[in-house]
Design an enzyme around this catalytic site. Sequence first.
Site, PDB file in Angstrom:
ATOM      1  N   SER A 142      11.259  12.501 -30.549  1.00  0.00           N
ATOM      2  CA  SER A 142      12.189  13.542 -30.987  1.00  0.00           C
ATOM      3  C   SER A 142      13.610  13.035 -30.789  1.00  0.00           C
ATOM      4  O   SER A 142      13.849  12.082 -30.032  1.00  0.00           O
ATOM      5  CB  SER A 142      11.978  14.806 -30.142  1.00  0.00           C
ATOM      6  OG  SER A 142      13.026  15.751 -30.315  1.00  0.00           O
ATOM      7  N   TYR A 155      10.389  19.468 -22.368  1.00  0.00           N
ATOM      8  CA  TYR A 155      10.178  18.887 -23.698  1.00  0.00           C
ATOM      9  C   TYR A 155      10.963  17.586 -23.842  1.00  0.00           C
ATOM     10  O   TYR A 155      10.426  16.563 -24.291  1.00  0.00           O
ATOM     11  CB  TYR A 155      10.610  19.893 -24.765  1.00  0.00           C
ATOM     12  CG  TYR A 155      10.382  19.430 -26.170  1.00  0.00           C
ATOM     13  CD1 TYR A 155       9.141  19.570 -26.782  1.00  0.00           C
ATOM     14  CD2 TYR A 155      11.417  18.854 -26.919  1.00  0.00           C
ATOM     15  CE1 TYR A 155       8.927  19.155 -28.085  1.00  0.00           C
ATOM     16  CE2 TYR A 155      11.207  18.429 -28.220  1.00  0.00           C
ATOM     17  CZ  TYR A 155       9.963  18.583 -28.795  1.00  0.00           C
ATOM     18  OH  TYR A 155       9.760  18.156 -30.085  1.00  0.00           O
TER      19      TYR A 155
END
Length: 281
Positions: A142, A155
């Site tokens: 990401s 995350y």
Amino acid sequence: MKDHSGRVALITGAAGGIGSAVATALHRRGASVVLVDMHSTDLESLAAKLGNQRVAIAHADVTVREQLDAAVATATDTFGALDIVMANAGISSGATAATVRSVEDGIFERVIGVNLVGVWNTVRAALPHIVDSGGYVLLTSSTYAYLNGLANAPYAASKAAVEQLGRALRLELAGTGATAGVLYPGWVATPIVDVAFGGDEIATALVAKGFPALLRQPISADTLARGVVRGIERRAPRIQVPARWVPMSLLRGVINPVYDAILERDKDVRALTAQLDARPR
């Protein structure tokens, strides 16, 4: 784009979002696809949408290595080979934002379990076959691999670790005929980003404060999938979609310290963070 006829791709997290879009894009170009996800009617729906031709389904929890071994066996038993693996299954930290102080116990462990251990299990299960076929492994990281993980630390930590795993894997595979790459999606219009775009007012305010408007525009999963397929065809070490994030990635060593210092001193960011800390657990 190239014809992928005869190639076999296994994709985890294939029931929706990025995984479903990439599976569809590869299938349209002739690849046989193995759709891997938890038990869900969404997998059957996607297989039916693809016409049930050149499609296999494997239900698996990526946190359980034996279930990934079984999914890989489904690919080789059904299609005779495995050429592309996308370790994509991932979850968010939750429907509301939280700080390291305020996050519920167990959330960090659950996110790391799926987003990092799940990627590890997928790679380990598939790697012997990928080396045999001279194939390609793509690990979904990401932009949070290099952005500050404020209000999203579990995350962000998981995705930073995935980046390091993918980088190491590519070098370790050099000379084998197989290779690996890392995918860095920006904001993609899937349920996982809802928290930052209206799902949580504090998270939405932090995103608006921390990112310029150009970088706050989510793209569709189909747009991302087209970029992913092009990257797979190039056996790219890094796939950054959309490309407007590339300068931030390339200049992270310069931008990150400056950006962190600015946000640390920002009164609005401090106030929003205090509100997150004050939320009841």
